[in-house]
Design an enzyme around this catalytic site. Sequence first.
Site, PDB file in Angstrom:
ATOM      1  N   GLY A 162       0.851  -1.190   0.000  1.00  0.00           N
ATOM      2  CA  GLY A 162       0.000   0.000   0.000  1.00  0.00           C
ATOM      3  C   GLY A 162       0.880   1.230   0.000  1.00  0.00           C
ATOM      4  O   GLY A 162       2.096   1.155   0.150  1.00  0.00           O
ATOM      5  N   GLY A 164       0.858   5.747   0.929  1.00  0.00           N
ATOM      6  CA  GLY A 164       0.197   6.919   1.475  1.00  0.00           C
ATOM      7  C   GLY A 164       0.876   8.166   0.958  1.00  0.00           C
ATOM      8  O   GLY A 164       1.657   8.127   0.004  1.00  0.00           O
ATOM      9  N   GLY A 165       0.595   9.291   1.593  1.00  0.00           N
ATOM     10  CA  GLY A 165       1.133  10.558   1.118  1.00  0.00           C
ATOM     11  C   GLY A 165       2.628  10.678   1.284  1.00  0.00           C
ATOM     12  O   GLY A 165       3.284  11.412   0.549  1.00  0.00           O
ATOM     13  N   GLY A 167       4.962   7.880   1.771  1.00  0.00           N
ATOM     14  CA  GLY A 167       5.821   6.761   1.442  1.00  0.00           C
ATOM     15  C   GLY A 167       5.045   5.531   1.039  1.00  0.00           C
ATOM     16  O   GLY A 167       3.862   5.589   0.722  1.00  0.00           O
ATOM     17  N   VAL A 169       4.442   1.115   1.665  1.00  0.00           N
ATOM     18  CA  VAL A 169       4.586  -0.085   2.492  1.00  0.00           C
ATOM     19  C   VAL A 169       4.827  -1.251   1.546  1.00  0.00           C
ATOM     20  O   VAL A 169       4.034  -1.511   0.632  1.00  0.00           O
ATOM     21  CB  VAL A 169       3.331  -0.339   3.351  1.00  0.00           C
ATOM     22  CG1 VAL A 169       3.515  -1.628   4.163  1.00  0.00           C
ATOM     23  CG2 VAL A 169       3.063   0.834   4.276  1.00  0.00           C
ATOM     24  N   LYS A 184       7.718  -0.202   5.985  1.00  0.00           N
ATOM     25  CA  LYS A 184       7.199   1.125   5.655  1.00  0.00           C
ATOM     26  C   LYS A 184       8.398   2.029   5.428  1.00  0.00           C
ATOM     27  O   LYS A 184       9.253   2.175   6.307  1.00  0.00           O
ATOM     28  CB  LYS A 184       6.315   1.666   6.781  1.00  0.00           C
ATOM     29  CG  LYS A 184       5.622   2.978   6.403  1.00  0.00           C
ATOM     30  CD  LYS A 184       4.526   3.342   7.397  1.00  0.00           C
ATOM     31  CE  LYS A 184       3.762   4.567   6.934  1.00  0.00           C
ATOM     32  NZ  LYS A 184       2.650   4.918   7.866  1.00  0.00           N
ATOM     33  N   ASP A 288      -5.276  11.444  14.737  1.00  0.00           N
ATOM     34  CA  ASP A 288      -5.868  11.209  13.417  1.00  0.00           C
ATOM     35  C   ASP A 288      -6.637   9.893  13.422  1.00  0.00           C
ATOM     36  O   ASP A 288      -6.576   9.102  12.479  1.00  0.00           O
ATOM     37  CB  ASP A 288      -4.784  11.191  12.336  1.00  0.00           C
ATOM     38  CG  ASP A 288      -5.363  11.362  10.925  1.00  0.00           C
ATOM     39  OD1 ASP A 288      -6.483  11.896  10.809  1.00  0.00           O
ATOM     40  OD2 ASP A 288      -4.694  10.971   9.954  1.00  0.00           O
TER      41      ASP A 288
END
Length: 360
Positions: A162, A164-165, A167, A169, A184, A288
Amino acid sequence: MTGSEAGLDLIDETLRRRFESDWLEGNAPRLEEYLPGEDDPRYLATLEELVQIDLEFGWKQLSAVGPAEATVAVPKVEGYLERFPPLNEPPIVLRLVQQELRVRQQYSDPPDPQEYRRRFGETVVPSESLETVLNAAAQAGTGGRTAAPQVIDRYVVKGEHGRGGFGVVWRVADPKLRREVAVKQLSPQLAGDANLRSRFLNEARISAQLEHPGVVPVHDMSPDDADSPYYTMKSVQGQTLAEAIAEFHASPEASQAGSVKQLRLLNAFLAVAKTMQYAHAQSVIHRDLKPQNIILGEFGETIVLDWGLAKVLGGDTRSSASDARVADELEQTPDGTVQGTPAFMAPEQVRGEELSHLCD
């Protein structure tokens, strides 16, 4: 009403769930049919949330079937601003631009920053704030796609799990212990940003210190001065709590009190509460916490993820002067950005006030 004030309003969760469920069923719902009345205090916050969802599903559909067969036009922020004038406030526009950039990186070709400078100039949002958003998007993996490395130190990369903003995984094999784990990794383009590097290392260390079944175990991490820092953790498979909620409300069981799916969601909610109770006992707040950051594992696990905005409360809880410096750096946020997700923020978090465990 200002963008900050809109963030304080409650979203109409019934309408949001209906809208998301209709998208999940393969429809392209007409957004206007899922909004509360304009005089409803939840109107603006609900509208912004639905636009965020609509952008995500719209670009996802385009990537799956192509523009010729898609049931929606190419989703662009300006279209929503024209249809819904209350959205024309700089903080809201910036958040929608961030969302469009993110989903284009995930589902389409890398967006050209110059395109956004042409589309959104001083007449729409402050240029400095727009540049902050564009720079963060451009740095997040060279436009969205990072080629998979063959190895990361001793770990053999098997594929992407997966992204994200900040980096990616990776699914990796650990030849020494003969097991599969997750790595990660902060994208190389962001590694030179001291603030983002500190956030990343902070996430690794806080996650490692929270030894609880509801937090992913962290096994190891790279040296602080690594070119592209990373940390290894248990590989978790499953669906997010957000996906499980949408799936439940789209099923016939939604009207049946005490159904198996409903009880599963209630048990997950209790598990999250216990995890956060533990974290708060360690003086850690998440900042968050939302269904998208909670994974329901294949074997009954309920895992709270993404501790990148986590904060240790009180100077006495920091183990060293270095930890104190990192925590101080984490409080430095560029103008025009928001720490956390507006729809899930506590009012005091939106207002930038001192936080306690109650904000989670």
